[in-house]
Write an enzyme that holds these catalytic residues in place. Structure first.
Site, PDB file in Angstrom:
ATOM      1  N   LYS A  55       2.213  -2.653   6.289  1.00 26.31           N
ATOM      2  CA  LYS A  55       2.468  -2.543   4.858  1.00 26.31           C
ATOM      3  C   LYS A  55       3.901  -2.098   4.577  1.00 26.31           C
ATOM      4  CE  LYS A  55      -1.396  -4.035   3.243  1.00 26.31           C
ATOM      5  NZ  LYS A  55      -1.448  -5.297   2.461  1.00 26.31           N
ATOM      6  N   SER A 106       0.852  -1.188   0.000  1.00 26.76           N
ATOM      7  CA  SER A 106       0.000   0.000   0.000  1.00 26.76           C
ATOM      8  C   SER A 106       0.886   1.235   0.000  1.00 26.76           C
ATOM      9  CB  SER A 106      -0.895   0.020   1.245  1.00 26.76           C
ATOM     10  OG  SER A 106      -1.568   1.259   1.385  1.00 26.76           O
ATOM     11  N   TYR A 166      -1.920  -0.654  10.468  1.00 24.79           N
ATOM     12  CA  TYR A 166      -2.016  -1.113   9.073  1.00 24.79           C
ATOM     13  C   TYR A 166      -0.837  -0.569   8.260  1.00 24.79           C
ATOM     14  CZ  TYR A 166      -3.818  -1.432   4.278  1.00 24.79           C
ATOM     15  OH  TYR A 166      -3.969  -1.680   2.933  1.00 24.79           O
TER      16      TYR A 166
END
Length: 255
Positions: free
Chosen positions: A165, A148, A161
């Site tokens: 990533k 991401s 998160y």
């Protein structure tokens, strides 16, 4: 080599995790259109089977297999079945991911933290390990990790998160360096904001969406299919000298 041969996946077996919807489903469809037998994988078999059937209805080859990549036992079972049914794996697309909490980093719930790490880091790692073992036997393979843009520029209220990533991007480089000798390439895709259920908390909030789009030169949200072409490049002979790369598909966000 002709244009069609460059992206030809005839005879190859490709595993796409998180493929029951969104980006994963779009990737599964495109790889099948290019000739791969696609293993459509996600937590729930019903959703996988729906995508697999749609691929078969289009004339492609697809098999649905369920696996929760946050559970190591299920990863082991998945690859045991792949070995038994197909005896090979040519492409792995690590796409399944989770982001259970949207909050200030100081309010992080330990259970949400652990779940995110278990799926986004541990799951990707051991999926890659098992896939790599199969690929090593044939002396070739391509692993594609869907990371991401948050792995480069952390998203607001998406701290854990974003951290996972970032780890995926580094993990990609680890596998690229250590598996090149086996003919295995490993690259990462860094999607920008994409119109999926996963990103619905951002896309469905007009205030947040407009704030994000101000930072995107193309001034729009991506469609899931716009991620699939980049994955096809990384899966195919078109990227035969590409490994360890992190490909931004983000409308210019990280420019």
């Amino acid at each position: 080599m002709s244009k069609t041969e460059l992206f030809d996946l005839d005879g190859q077996v490709a595993l796409v995790s998180g493929a029951s919807r969104g980006i994963g489903a779009a990737i599964a469809h495109l790889l099948a259109q290019q000739g791969a037998h696609v293993i459509v994988c996600s937590r729930k078999l019903g959703g996988c089977e729906a995508v697999a059937q749609a691929i078969r209805d289009e004339g492609g080859q697809a098999t649905a297999l369920a696996c929760h990549i946050g559970e190591l036992e299920q990863i082991t079972q998945l690859f045991s079945e792949i070995r038994q049914r197909f005896g090979r794996l040519d492409v792995l697309v690590n796409n399944a991911a989770t982001n259970p909490q949207f909050c200030n980093v100081l309010d992080t719930d330990p259970a949400a933290f652990q779940k995110t790490v278990d799926v986004n880091i541990r799951g990707y790692f051991f999926m890659s390990v098992e896939a790599g073992k199969l690929m090593r036997e044939r002396g070739a393979g391509s692993i594609i990790n869907v990371a991401s843009i948050n792995g480069v520029s952390p998203g607001a209220f998406q701290g854990v998160y974003s951290m996972t990533k970032a780890a995926v991007i580094n993990m990609t480089k680890v596998f690229a360096k250590e598996c090149a000798a086996f003919g295995i390439r490993c690259n990462a895709l860094l999607p920008g904001l994409t119109d999926t259920r996963f990103a619905s908390a951002l896309v469905s909030n007009p205030a947040i969406l407009q704030g994000v789009l101000q930072q995107v030169p193309l001034k729009r949200v991506a469609a899931p299919a716009e991620m699939a072409g980049a994955v096809l490049y990384l899966a195919s002979a078109a990227s035969s000298y590409t490994t360890g790369a992190a490909l931004n598909v983000d409308g210019g966000f990280l420019s």
